[in-house]
Write a protein that holds these residues in place. Structure first.
Motif, mmCIF file in Angstrom:
data_model
loop_
_atom_site.group_PDB
_atom_site.id
_atom_site.type_symbol
_atom_site.label_atom_id
_atom_site.label_comp_id
_atom_site.label_asym_id
_atom_site.label_seq_id
_atom_site.Cartn_x
_atom_site.Cartn_y
_atom_site.Cartn_z
ATOM 1 N N GLY A 142 11.220 4.936 0.595
ATOM 2 C CA GLY A 142 10.549 3.858 -0.144
ATOM 3 C C GLY A 142 10.500 4.087 -1.643
ATOM 4 O O GLY A 142 9.450 3.962 -2.266
ATOM 5 N N LYS A 143 11.672 4.382 -2.210
ATOM 6 C CA LYS A 143 11.711 4.591 -3.668
ATOM 7 C C LYS A 143 11.436 3.284 -4.410
ATOM 8 O O LYS A 143 10.857 3.282 -5.490
ATOM 9 N N SER A 144 11.853 2.165 -3.780
ATOM 10 C CA SER A 144 11.666 0.883 -4.477
ATOM 11 C C SER A 144 10.188 0.615 -4.741
ATOM 12 O O SER A 144 9.823 0.215 -5.847
ATOM 13 N N LEU A 145 9.350 0.866 -3.728
ATOM 14 C CA LEU A 145 7.925 0.590 -3.936
ATOM 15 C C LEU A 145 7.354 1.511 -5.030
ATOM 16 O O LEU A 145 6.500 1.097 -5.816
ATOM 17 N N ARG A 160 0.851 -1.197 0.000
ATOM 18 C CA ARG A 160 0.000 0.000 0.000
ATOM 19 C C ARG A 160 0.881 1.239 0.000
ATOM 20 O O ARG A 160 1.398 1.628 1.052
ATOM 21 N N ARG A 191 2.357 4.746 0.437
ATOM 22 C CA ARG A 191 2.002 5.818 1.387
ATOM 23 C C ARG A 191 1.554 7.039 0.592
ATOM 24 O O ARG A 191 1.854 7.149 -0.598
ATOM 25 N N CYS A 208 16.013 9.636 1.585
ATOM 26 C CA CYS A 208 16.523 8.281 1.803
ATOM 27 C C CYS A 208 15.584 7.506 2.710
ATOM 28 O O CYS A 208 15.069 8.053 3.691
ATOM 29 N N GLY A 209 15.359 6.274 2.377
ATOM 30 C CA GLY A 209 14.534 5.404 3.210
ATOM 31 C C GLY A 209 13.043 5.659 3.068
ATOM 32 O O GLY A 209 12.235 5.043 3.753
ATOM 33 N N GLN A 247 4.061 8.605 -1.593
ATOM 34 C CA GLN A 247 4.460 7.733 -2.715
ATOM 35 C C GLN A 247 3.375 7.796 -3.803
ATOM 36 O O GLN A 247 3.658 7.900 -4.993
HETATM 37 N N1 LIG Z 1 4.287 1.874 1.608
HETATM 38 C C1 LIG Z 1 5.103 1.137 2.358
HETATM 39 N N2 LIG Z 1 4.570 0.278 3.252
HETATM 40 C C2 LIG Z 1 5.376 -0.477 4.034
HETATM 41 N N3 LIG Z 1 6.735 -0.461 3.985
HETATM 42 C C3 LIG Z 1 7.322 0.366 3.128
HETATM 43 C C4 LIG Z 1 6.535 1.215 2.248
HETATM 44 N N4 LIG Z 1 7.388 1.916 1.486
HETATM 45 C C5 LIG Z 1 8.631 1.548 1.846
HETATM 46 N N5 LIG Z 1 8.597 0.629 2.815
HETATM 47 C C6 LIG Z 1 9.770 0.007 3.486
HETATM 48 O O1 LIG Z 1 10.661 1.063 3.845
HETATM 49 C C7 LIG Z 1 12.015 0.600 3.716
HETATM 50 C C8 LIG Z 1 12.806 1.569 2.860
HETATM 51 O O2 LIG Z 1 12.383 1.441 1.513
HETATM 52 P P1 LIG Z 1 13.418 1.570 0.310
HETATM 53 O O3 LIG Z 1 14.611 0.699 0.525
HETATM 54 O O4 LIG Z 1 12.672 1.437 -0.938
HETATM 55 O O5 LIG Z 1 13.855 3.079 0.519
HETATM 56 P P2 LIG Z 1 14.763 3.966 -0.384
HETATM 57 O O6 LIG Z 1 14.056 5.236 -0.555
HETATM 58 O O7 LIG Z 1 15.159 3.236 -1.612
HETATM 59 O O8 LIG Z 1 16.014 4.119 0.558
HETATM 60 P P3 LIG Z 1 17.534 4.433 0.144
HETATM 61 O O9 LIG Z 1 17.561 5.866 -0.202
HETATM 62 O O10 LIG Z 1 18.246 4.098 1.406
HETATM 63 O O11 LIG Z 1 17.867 3.526 -1.003
HETATM 64 C C9 LIG Z 1 11.972 -0.804 3.137
HETATM 65 O O12 LIG Z 1 12.107 -1.720 4.181
HETATM 66 C C10 LIG Z 1 10.573 -0.875 2.544
HETATM 67 O O13 LIG Z 1 10.095 -2.209 2.558
#
Ligand SMILES: Nc1ncnc2c1ncn2[C@@H]1O[C@H](COP(=O)(O)OP(=O)(O)OP(=O)(O)O)[C@@H](O)[C@H]1O
Length: 341
Positions: free
Chosen positions: A208-211, A178, A180, A205-206, A183
């Motif tokens: 949740g760019k991957s999602l 889901r 946020r 950072c952190g 996002q």
């Molecule tokens: N919508 C969401 N619901 C639950 N967990 C989430 C959500 N979005 C991100 N996360 C969790 O937050 C954490 C950080 O996500 P992610 O690694 O994608 O961040 P990032 O922006 O890529 O960080 P970095 O800049 O360190 O690479 C991960 O454990 C991910 O599973």
């Protein structure tokens, strides 16, 4: 006290995420203590009027500059960089002729940025003029079209729902994924008008760019090439795709020096590094086959992680090697700007 600078670039950025000229003017008028000067209104009109008139389109692995307005294409071709980037037309009509297709009067739909007469003409004729450009020159041509140069910023939108040429990829977000609100907000800017706009999403950072990246790929549902900065990141991205989406194992593969996996099926996700794609030296037979596949495929989405650390020359190289309809860069805030990018 905050001071904001209204520039052709900032206005271009605003229209490229879907804000319309009239909205920009009416919001500014509303917030302004005094009546908005005519010069400002003219400046906003002037800076946004050309947006949407020129489009960069990928068809059968070739890039075309398209417009319903042949005179705009002629203006572009008066520029040295663009005229050199143009591939010689195959017909014998000469350099002043353009290929004409009857399909794309839709260039103006969803934008009230063209004035009424132009818009009517563009949609009525449903005629689009285009010329092909060298894929190695795409980034240079785009630069020349920016507001600080010729000021016909190119629209890069992918009408993925109507793409019947490239096979669909069976991939959905899992119910537990889901996004946020922030996002979701960045995704809604990307998919604002039902098409996929190319651009960069900046999140801390952190955050949740991957999602966000996986969600974008799940909406487009076409082959996706995901570029990371190193092999560890490649593993993380492959993990995130499996964590958040329903992609089947055989449809996702990693391409690093240690893992040369192949995906089976018509469409899939390939996760690799910028270096693997841009590498110019001799490759093993296996790698050569995979890189050929990467070069030859039309990617629905090119997902680029950590774009702010990728040097400009490498960025240009991967963009010219890979043919993609939509390019999404993901990055943290530009705390220390990489002057090479
Ligand atoms: N919508 C969401 N619901 C639950 N967990 C989430 C959500 N979005 C991100 N996360 C969790 O937050 C954490 C950080 O996500 P992610 O690694 O994608 O961040 P990032 O922006 O890529 O960080 P970095 O800049 O360190 O690479 C991960 O454990 C991910 O599973």
């Amino acid at each position: 006290m905050h001071e904001y600078n209204l520039t052709p670039h900032s206005l271009y950025a605003a229209v490229s995420v879907g804000l319309e000229t009239t909205t920009i003017i009416s919001v500014l008028s509303k917030l302004s203590k005094t009546k908005l000067p005519h010069e400002i209104i003219d400046f906003i009109h002037g800076s946004t009027a050309n947006y949407g008139k020129v489009k960069l389109v990928l068809k059968k692995n070739q890039y075309f500059v398209e417009s319903p307005f042949p005179e705009v294409l002629k203006t572009l071709l008066n520029d040295d960089v663009i005229s050199k980037a143009r591939k010689a037309p195959e017909d014998c009509l000469g350099a002043s002729s353009f290929a004409v297709s009857k399909t794309a009067g839709e260039i103006a739909s969803g934008h009230d940025l063209l004035d009424g007469i132009e818009l009517a003409a563009a949609t009525e004729d449903k005629e689009t003029h285009s010329f092909e450009i060298d894929s190695n020159q795409v980034e240079n041509v785009k630069q020349r079209c920016l507001p600080n140069a010729l000021n016909f910023p190119m629209l890069e939108e992918y009408d993925f729902r109507n793409d019947t040429v490239n096979p669909d990829l069976d991939m959905e977000l899992k119910p537990q994924a889901r996004p946020r609100p922030y996002q979701e907000k960045s995704l809604s800017k990307m998919f604002g008008n039902g098409r996929a706009r190319s651009g960069i999403i900046v999140l801390p950072c952190g955050a949740g760019k991957s999602l966000v990246g996986v969600s974008a790929a799940c909406r487009i549902k076409k082959s996706c090439l995901c570029l990371a900065t190193n092999a560890v990141s490649v593993d993380q991205w492959a993990f995130q795709f499996k964590l958040w989406s329903t992609i089947r194992d055989e449809h996702i593969s990693r391409f690093t020096s240690d893992n040369k996996e192949k995906f089976r099926g018509m469409a899939g996700v390939v996760v690799t590094t910028y270096n693997m794609v841009a590498f110019g030296g001799k490759r093993s037979e296996d790698s050569e086959k995979i890189i050929e596949e990467i070069r030859n495929r039309e990617w629905g989405l090119l997902l680029m992680d950590e774009v702010h650390v990728v040097p400009a020359h490498m960025f240009r190289k991967v963009i010219s090697i890979t043919k993609s309809h939509c390019k999404l860069g993901l990055t943290g805030p530009f705390s220390s700007y990489n002057s090479l990018v």
